[in-house]
Design a protein around this motif. Sequence first.
Motif, PDB file in Angstrom:
ATOM      1  N   ALA A  20       0.830  -1.207   0.000  1.00 41.18           N
ATOM      2  CA  ALA A  20       0.000   0.000   0.000  1.00 41.18           C
ATOM      3  C   ALA A  20       0.862   1.252   0.000  1.00 41.18           C
ATOM      4  CB  ALA A  20      -0.927  -0.011   1.216  1.00 41.18           C
ATOM      5  N   ARG A  21       1.895   1.267   0.842  1.00 43.11           N
ATOM      6  CA  ARG A  21       2.763   2.439   0.897  1.00 43.11           C
ATOM      7  C   ARG A  21       3.530   2.627  -0.403  1.00 43.11           C
ATOM      8  NH1 ARG A  21       4.099   0.776   6.964  1.00 43.11           N
ATOM      9  NH2 ARG A  21       2.669   2.206   8.048  1.00 43.11           N
ATOM     10  N   ALA A  22       3.907   1.531  -1.041  1.00 42.23           N
ATOM     11  CA  ALA A  22       4.616   1.627  -2.315  1.00 42.23           C
ATOM     12  C   ALA A  22       3.710   2.183  -3.407  1.00 42.23           C
ATOM     13  CB  ALA A  22       5.158   0.257  -2.710  1.00 42.23           C
ATOM     14  N   VAL A  23       2.473   1.715  -3.454  1.00 44.49           N
ATOM     15  CA  VAL A  23       1.526   2.234  -4.445  1.00 44.49           C
ATOM     16  C   VAL A  23       1.269   3.715  -4.205  1.00 44.49           C
ATOM     17  CG1 VAL A  23      -0.835   2.093  -5.314  1.00 44.49           C
ATOM     18  CG2 VAL A  23       0.435  -0.004  -4.846  1.00 44.49           C
ATOM     19  N   LEU A  24       1.081   4.091  -2.939  1.00 39.52           N
ATOM     20  CA  LEU A  24       0.797   5.492  -2.628  1.00 39.52           C
ATOM     21  C   LEU A  24       1.999   6.392  -2.884  1.00 39.52           C
ATOM     22  CD1 LEU A  24      -1.319   5.112   0.638  1.00 39.52           C
ATOM     23  CD2 LEU A  24      -2.109   5.838  -1.616  1.00 39.52           C
ATOM     24  N   ALA A  25       3.198   5.858  -2.814  1.00 39.38           N
ATOM     25  CA  ALA A  25       4.373   6.662  -3.142  1.00 39.38           C
ATOM     26  C   ALA A  25       4.337   7.102  -4.604  1.00 39.38           C
ATOM     27  CB  ALA A  25       5.643   5.867  -2.863  1.00 39.38           C
ATOM     28  N   ALA A  26       3.777   6.244  -5.465  1.00 43.12           N
ATOM     29  CA  ALA A  26       3.666   6.576  -6.883  1.00 43.12           C
ATOM     30  C   ALA A  26       2.350   7.261  -7.212  1.00 43.12           C
ATOM     31  CB  ALA A  26       3.805   5.303  -7.723  1.00 43.12           C
ATOM     32  N   HIS A  27       1.303   6.935  -6.469  1.00 37.60           N
ATOM     33  CA  HIS A  27      -0.045   7.447  -6.752  1.00 37.60           C
ATOM     34  C   HIS A  27      -0.680   7.868  -5.433  1.00 37.60           C
ATOM     35  CE1 HIS A  27       0.293   5.767 -10.818  1.00 37.60           C
ATOM     36  NE2 HIS A  27       0.856   4.734 -10.219  1.00 37.60           N
ATOM     37  N   GLY A  33      -1.460  13.571  -1.543  1.00 38.72           N
ATOM     38  CA  GLY A  33      -0.829  14.472  -2.496  1.00 38.72           C
ATOM     39  C   GLY A  33      -1.664  15.678  -2.842  1.00 38.72           C
ATOM     40  N   ALA A  34      -2.983  15.600  -2.606  1.00 35.86           N
ATOM     41  CA  ALA A  34      -3.876  16.708  -2.930  1.00 35.86           C
ATOM     42  C   ALA A  34      -5.099  16.617  -2.034  1.00 35.86           C
ATOM     43  CB  ALA A  34      -4.290  16.668  -4.404  1.00 35.86           C
ATOM     44  N   VAL A  35      -5.705  17.771  -1.757  1.00 31.98           N
ATOM     45  CA  VAL A  35      -6.887  17.787  -0.900  1.00 31.98           C
ATOM     46  C   VAL A  35      -7.774  18.958  -1.298  1.00 31.98           C
ATOM     47  CG1 VAL A  35      -5.695  19.148   0.874  1.00 31.98           C
ATOM     48  CG2 VAL A  35      -7.692  17.768   1.507  1.00 31.98           C
ATOM     49  N   PHE A  36      -9.074  18.710  -1.288  1.00 30.07           N
ATOM     50  CA  PHE A  36     -10.059  19.757  -1.531  1.00 30.07           C
ATOM     51  C   PHE A  36     -10.493  20.324  -0.177  1.00 30.07           C
ATOM     52  CE2 PHE A  36     -10.217  17.294  -5.362  1.00 30.07           C
ATOM     53  CZ  PHE A  36     -10.585  18.158  -6.368  1.00 30.07           C
ATOM     54  N   GLY A  80      -2.657  19.989 -13.888  1.00 28.87           N
ATOM     55  CA  GLY A  80      -1.235  20.223 -14.046  1.00 28.87           C
ATOM     56  C   GLY A  80      -0.610  20.838 -12.806  1.00 28.87           C
ATOM     57  N   GLU A  81      -1.303  21.796 -12.186  1.00 24.31           N
ATOM     58  CA  GLU A  81      -0.784  22.414 -10.972  1.00 24.31           C
ATOM     59  C   GLU A  81      -0.778  21.431  -9.808  1.00 24.31           C
ATOM     60  OE1 GLU A  81      -2.880  26.031 -10.226  1.00 24.31           O
ATOM     61  OE2 GLU A  81      -2.096  27.033 -12.016  1.00 24.31           O
ATOM     62  N   VAL A  82      -1.755  20.536  -9.761  1.00 28.26           N
ATOM     63  CA  VAL A  82      -1.758  19.493  -8.738  1.00 28.26           C
ATOM     64  C   VAL A  82      -0.531  18.603  -8.889  1.00 28.26           C
ATOM     65  CG1 VAL A  82      -2.960  17.404  -7.971  1.00 28.26           C
ATOM     66  CG2 VAL A  82      -4.258  19.495  -8.386  1.00 28.26           C
ATOM     67  N   ALA A  83      -0.246  18.198 -10.122  1.00 27.93           N
ATOM     68  CA  ALA A  83       0.933  17.361 -10.365  1.00 27.93           C
ATOM     69  C   ALA A  83       2.223  18.109 -10.052  1.00 27.93           C
ATOM     70  CB  ALA A  83       0.930  16.876 -11.814  1.00 27.93           C
ATOM     71  N   ASP A  84       2.280  19.400 -10.379  1.00 25.36           N
ATOM     72  CA  ASP A  84       3.474  20.194 -10.080  1.00 25.36           C
ATOM     73  C   ASP A  84       3.720  20.267  -8.582  1.00 25.36           C
ATOM     74  OD1 ASP A  84       3.932  20.666 -12.751  1.00 25.36           O
ATOM     75  OD2 ASP A  84       3.035  22.667 -12.761  1.00 25.36           O
ATOM     76  N   THR A 127      -7.009   6.438  -5.900  1.00 27.66           N
ATOM     77  CA  THR A 127      -6.329   7.415  -5.065  1.00 27.66           C
ATOM     78  C   THR A 127      -5.992   8.706  -5.809  1.00 27.66           C
ATOM     79  OG1 THR A 127      -4.164   6.436  -5.573  1.00 27.66           O
ATOM     80  CG2 THR A 127      -5.315   5.635  -3.601  1.00 27.66           C
ATOM     81  N   TRP A 128      -5.633   8.626  -7.072  1.00 28.35           N
ATOM     82  CA  TRP A 128      -5.081   9.776  -7.774  1.00 28.35           C
ATOM     83  C   TRP A 128      -5.662   9.991  -9.164  1.00 28.35           C
ATOM     84  CZ3 TRP A 128      -2.219  13.746  -6.172  1.00 28.35           C
ATOM     85  CH2 TRP A 128      -1.511  14.508  -7.101  1.00 28.35           C
ATOM     86  N   GLY A 129      -5.713   8.927  -9.948  1.00 25.63           N
ATOM     87  CA  GLY A 129      -6.042   9.076 -11.360  1.00 25.63           C
ATOM     88  C   GLY A 129      -7.431   9.600 -11.641  1.00 25.63           C
ATOM     89  N   ASN A 130      -8.418   9.177 -10.860  1.00 25.14           N
ATOM     90  CA  ASN A 130      -9.797   9.581 -11.154  1.00 25.14           C
ATOM     91  C   ASN A 130     -10.030  11.064 -10.882  1.00 25.14           C
ATOM     92  OD1 ASN A 130     -10.440   7.006 -11.973  1.00 25.14           O
ATOM     93  ND2 ASN A 130     -11.250   6.378  -9.984  1.00 25.14           N
ATOM     94  N   VAL A 131      -9.462  11.594  -9.816  1.00 28.38           N
ATOM     95  CA  VAL A 131      -9.593  13.030  -9.546  1.00 28.38           C
ATOM     96  C   VAL A 131      -8.893  13.834 -10.634  1.00 28.38           C
ATOM     97  CG1 VAL A 131      -8.856  14.889  -8.001  1.00 28.38           C
ATOM     98  CG2 VAL A 131      -9.968  12.853  -7.061  1.00 28.38           C
ATOM     99  N   GLN A 132      -7.728  13.379 -11.063  1.00 30.42           N
ATOM    100  CA  GLN A 132      -7.030  14.064 -12.141  1.00 30.42           C
ATOM    101  C   GLN A 132      -7.870  14.065 -13.418  1.00 30.42           C
ATOM    102  OE1 GLN A 132      -4.797  16.017 -10.849  1.00 30.42           O
ATOM    103  NE2 GLN A 132      -2.978  15.323 -11.929  1.00 30.42           N
ATOM    104  N   ARG A 133      -8.536  12.943 -13.694  1.00 31.55           N
ATOM    105  CA  ARG A 133      -9.389  12.877 -14.885  1.00 31.55           C
ATOM    106  C   ARG A 133     -10.505  13.914 -14.819  1.00 31.55           C
ATOM    107  NH1 ARG A 133     -14.296  10.881 -15.676  1.00 31.55           N
ATOM    108  NH2 ARG A 133     -14.341   9.725 -13.706  1.00 31.55           N
TER     109      ARG A 133
END
Length: 375
Positions: free
Chosen positions: A47-54, A95-98, A141-145, A341-347
């Motif tokens: 889980a920690r490894a996946v979250l490190a990337a996503h 990595g991001a929060v609303f 893009g700003e979230v990823a930056d 965790t990450w991809g759907n919000v970015q989409r």
Amino acid sequence: MADLQDDLHSAAEVGRVDDPLPEEAVVVGPEDYEPVSDPDDTPLTRARAVLAAHPVADGYSGLPAALRRLPWYDLDLGESAVDADVPRLRKGQVGAVFWSLHLPGGPGGDGAVGATLEQLDLAKAVVAAHEQGLRPARTAGEVADARNCGRVAVLFGPAGAAALGDSLSVLRSLHTLGLRVLTLAGTSWAGAAGLTRFGEEVVREMNRVGIVPDLSHASTPTIRRVLTLSKAPVLFTRSAARALRPHPANLPDDLLAEVGRAKGLCLVPLTAEQAGPGVRDVADHLDHVRSLAGPECVGLSGTYDTGSAHPQELHDTSCYPRLIAELLRRGWEESDVALLTWGNVQRVLRGADFAAHTAQQRRPPSTATITALDG
């Protein structure tokens, strides 16, 4: 919330668019996902490894309102009076929060516009004061930056629909100030009977400027109309499965299926009231939403610092790896976890920007008024 404070650790531990997308836009799909290696092969380590990337994109936090009640705080050092200081966000691999701009005590009345502006001003000041840990963001893009710079991206919203004061000019001004999500509930034009003509014009103007509709707590007629009308993906910032827990903000199975067909995003809240008392209950809701709406339409909503009770194993933002470990134990593919965790919000953020780019080529800012459209 007070009964959960003993569980807190010290800070030291711590779219749908009709036109083609622009050529420069690259949306990474599940087929592009590369599995994370895991030498120890335990669910928590994986889980920690996946979250490190996503990392986690957390769809709802009440932190601005919680901070307003404190005489002093330091989110960089650690703050035991809240659930989401910077050390615990990092420990939970967020990595991001609303940040919600909802007003305490309800949607608000005549003073809702000013009160929302005060919440937004406070939220921006908090981010500026903690620039070593937090960074404001408006786009994917700003979230990823922000993530690439080692900061937690903060997006402003959702705000309540009353914050518009029934004015599309106010909507555009709030967008210019940084608002990115608006909850469509609690007004005369988005109520139990659904959207009025002015309400439909609000959705069109949200699409034109790039504000994402939030349909949690909206009526079923409003939900169905927005799913049909919106050219951008929609969010449900705090909605789980009503089949598992009969909370009014949770969605029945037929609506979850409609959300999937519309490529919206249902963010499951990590609260005892809506999801249940344990981490397994939250995972059950994630399983259920994924099975009905699809893996690209389910995400996470911590709902921390809102006064809601949380499952014992998920008492603050540092606990996200425990939830992801539970999903991996259940056989979730790492690619689906990465979307969750990450991809759907970015989409959704990309979809809102693409819809705005398209709409701005087709129509000028709307001058419609509620008096003219709804009489």
